[in-house]
Design an enzyme around this catalytic site. Structure first.
Site, PDB file in Angstrom:
ATOM      1  NE  ARG A 120      42.639  34.684  57.620  1.00 53.77           N
ATOM      2  CZ  ARG A 120      42.238  35.169  58.791  1.00 53.77           C
ATOM      3  NH1 ARG A 120      41.002  34.967  59.198  1.00 53.77           N
ATOM      4  NH2 ARG A 120      43.062  35.828  59.550  1.00 53.77           N
ATOM      5  CE  LYS A 142      44.746  35.552  34.590  1.00 52.10           C
ATOM      6  NZ  LYS A 142      45.514  36.172  33.490  1.00 52.10           N
ATOM      7  CD  GLU A 184      39.622  40.900  26.101  1.00 59.01           C
ATOM      8  OE1 GLU A 184      40.310  39.974  25.615  1.00 59.01           O
ATOM      9  OE2 GLU A 184      40.055  41.669  26.986  1.00 59.01           O
ATOM     10  CE  LYS A 226      39.018  33.785  30.952  1.00 52.97           C
ATOM     11  NZ  LYS A 226      39.118  35.178  31.314  1.00 52.97           N
ATOM     12  CD  GLU A 236      48.274  33.980  32.732  1.00 50.56           C
ATOM     13  OE1 GLU A 236      47.115  34.350  32.982  1.00 50.56           O
ATOM     14  OE2 GLU A 236      49.172  34.748  32.384  1.00 50.56           O
ATOM     15  NE  ARG A 240      43.240  32.301  33.208  1.00 51.52           N
ATOM     16  CZ  ARG A 240      42.385  32.430  34.196  1.00 51.52           C
ATOM     17  NH1 ARG A 240      42.296  31.486  35.103  1.00 51.52           N
ATOM     18  NH2 ARG A 240      41.605  33.480  34.290  1.00 51.52           N
ATOM     19  CG  ASN A 244      47.479  37.019  29.390  1.00 49.47           C
ATOM     20  OD1 ASN A 244      46.395  37.382  29.840  1.00 49.47           O
ATOM     21  ND2 ASN A 244      48.306  36.245  30.060  1.00 49.47           N
ATOM     22  CG  HIS A 247      45.401  41.175  27.267  1.00 46.62           C
ATOM     23  ND1 HIS A 247      44.861  40.651  26.116  1.00 46.62           N
ATOM     24  CD2 HIS A 247      44.350  41.411  28.097  1.00 46.62           C
ATOM     25  CE1 HIS A 247      43.548  40.570  26.249  1.00 46.62           C
ATOM     26  NE2 HIS A 247      43.211  41.021  27.436  1.00 46.62           N
ATOM     27  CG  HIS A 251      47.714  44.920  30.536  1.00 44.12           C
ATOM     28  ND1 HIS A 251      48.009  43.750  31.178  1.00 44.12           N
ATOM     29  CD2 HIS A 251      46.371  44.894  30.310  1.00 44.12           C
ATOM     30  CE1 HIS A 251      46.895  43.043  31.342  1.00 44.12           C
ATOM     31  NE2 HIS A 251      45.894  43.713  30.821  1.00 44.12           N
ATOM     32  CG  HIS A 264      40.772  45.833  29.080  1.00 51.39           C
ATOM     33  ND1 HIS A 264      42.081  45.731  29.470  1.00 51.39           N
ATOM     34  CD2 HIS A 264      40.393  44.573  28.731  1.00 51.39           C
ATOM     35  CE1 HIS A 264      42.477  44.470  29.373  1.00 51.39           C
ATOM     36  NE2 HIS A 264      41.473  43.750  28.935  1.00 51.39           N
TER      37      HIS A 264
END
Ligand SMILES: NC(=O)c1ccc[n+]([C@@H]2O[C@H](COP(=O)([O-])OP(=O)(O)OC[C@H]3O[C@@H](n4cnc5c(N)ncnc54)[C@H](O)[C@@H]3O)[C@@H](O)[C@H]2O)c1
Length: 360
Positions: A120, A142, A184, A226, A236, A240, A244, A247, A251, A264
């Site tokens: 956990r 993330k 990026e 960032k 987000e 935030r 993206n 993206h 993606h 990527h």
């Protein structure tokens, strides 16, 4: 060395940026609950830097175990994640063992998710070794893995205790990987800082030649941007999402082609051109702006058009993406170079035209 902070209240943490930091365990030791560390890395990075980091920690009295994964995007899956759990359980690692991610975004995302879920949650430190990881993926918490139906679909928000970005390791990056990270870097300028975008236009050659001062400046500026965005909106729910940019398209390219075919950053570069083109069709930016963006991405050695994938498949994959809400697509579009916003009012016809113009 320069130090920034990600301001997240009691979960605030430092980002250290500088040359030759890997061998300075002194920065890591105060972050450990117990002197026991599991370093997660990949085969390529292990051959280059694992010994340096492991020996520095051992010299500081730390018990170090290594978990070396296959390199590449295809490793960001359940089977590889399980290998991390197997190794931790096999060595009876407890809640006070710190997981250290030594590598690029793949290792960081995998190790971060393992740290978030093992017992956990156990302490976690990011030691990013690619440009992409230093300017983006190691910051903000993330973590996660890919699913055959969608990129980064399984994951958790889990902040590291510290980010240690040693810019001297970027010298060993293959040029294609350096370029992928540059996507990026350019993204940060596009969404938040027109002056930084202009600086990149002036200094791209120095960056690609790994000029230490230019790299230090670019890594720092991206981390500042960032860190500020993440501090404002960790989960987000608002600003935030601007990170993206490119993206949603990117993606779709990555999962449409099969993970690893395009890097990527390459998919994000082509995605940013498509998003810029859509912004132009929406009347937000000019043709001259789009041309500037394409020119800078090209100079960085990045693709500026998507691969041959049917526009219908791209649309379908975009609808699976997390950025779709209630089946409605959300796009990050440019209001100008240096400012972006999230839009849900994109007409299908403009979207199809942007996809077709990119592909044709
Ligand atoms: N968590 C986030 O916020 C976030 C943000 C952006 C991207 N990402 C994820 O990051 C991943 C991409 O990361 P990446 O581009 O770093 O890829 P990567 O981790 O696959 O690293 C790229 C390659 O470079 C090698 N490498 C790493 N450091 C090196 C060095 N110093 N010298 C030589 N080779 C080195 C690696 O072994 C690998 O082969 C994607 O999965 C993407 O989804 C996550």
């Amino acid at each position: 060395m320069q130090t920034l902070r990600v301001d997240l209240g009691e979960r605030a943490y430092p980002i250290h940026i500088g040359e030759h930091l890997l061998s300075s365990a002194g920065l890591i030791l105060p972050q450990l609950d117990l002197p026991r560390v599991a370093i997660v890395t990949d085969t390529t990075v292990a051959a280059l830097y694992l010994q340096l980091l492991a020996e520095a920690l051992q010299a500081g009295g730390v018990d170090v175990m290594n978990i070396v994964l296959e390199d590449g995007e295809r490793s960001k899956d359940w089977a590889t994640l399980n290998r991390i759990y197997d190794a931790l359980l096999g060595r009876r690692c407890d809640r006070k063992t710190t997981l250290v991610a030594l590598g690029g975004g793949v290792v960081g995302d995998l190790a971060g998710f393992a740290a978030a879920t093992y017992m956990r949650g156990i302490p976690f430190i990011q030691v990013p070794t690619t440009l992409l990881a230093q300017v983006d993926s190691s910051i903000g918490g993330k973590t996660g893995i890919n699913h055959p139906l969608g990129k980064n679909m399984i994951g958790a928000f889990y902040q590291p205790r510290m980010v240690l970005a040693d810019t001297s390791v970027l010298k060993s990056l293959p040029p294609r990987q350096l370029s992928a990270g540059m996507a990026e870097v350019i993204k940060h300028g596009l969404i938040r800082d027109a002056a930084f975008f202009a600086w990149l236009e002036q200094n791209m050659d120095k960056l690609l030649a790994c000029d230490p001062q230019a790299l230090a400046f670019a890594v720092r500026r991206c981390c500042e941007i960032k860190a500020a965005v993440v501090a404002e909106d960790e989960r987000e729910t608002g600003v935030r999402a601007l990170l993206n940019f490119g993206h949603t398209f990117g993606h779709a390219i990555e999962s449409g082609l099969g993970y690893g075919a395009w890097l990527h950053g390459e998919a994000v570069a082509a995605g940013m051109v498509m998003a810029a083109e859509l912004s132009r069709r929406m009347g937000l930016i000019t043709r001259a702006d789009v041309d500037r963006i394409i020119a800078l991405l090209r100079r960085a050695g990045l693709p500026v058009a998507p691969p041959e994938i049917a526009p219908g498949l791209v649309l379908e994959l975009m609808r699976v993406d997390k950025k779709a809400e209630g089946g409605k697509l959300r796009f990050v579009l440019l209001d100008r170079i240096g400012a972006a916003s999230v839009r849900t009012d994109v007409q299908d016809v403009l979207l199809r035209q942007s996809l077709a113009s990119g592909i044709g």
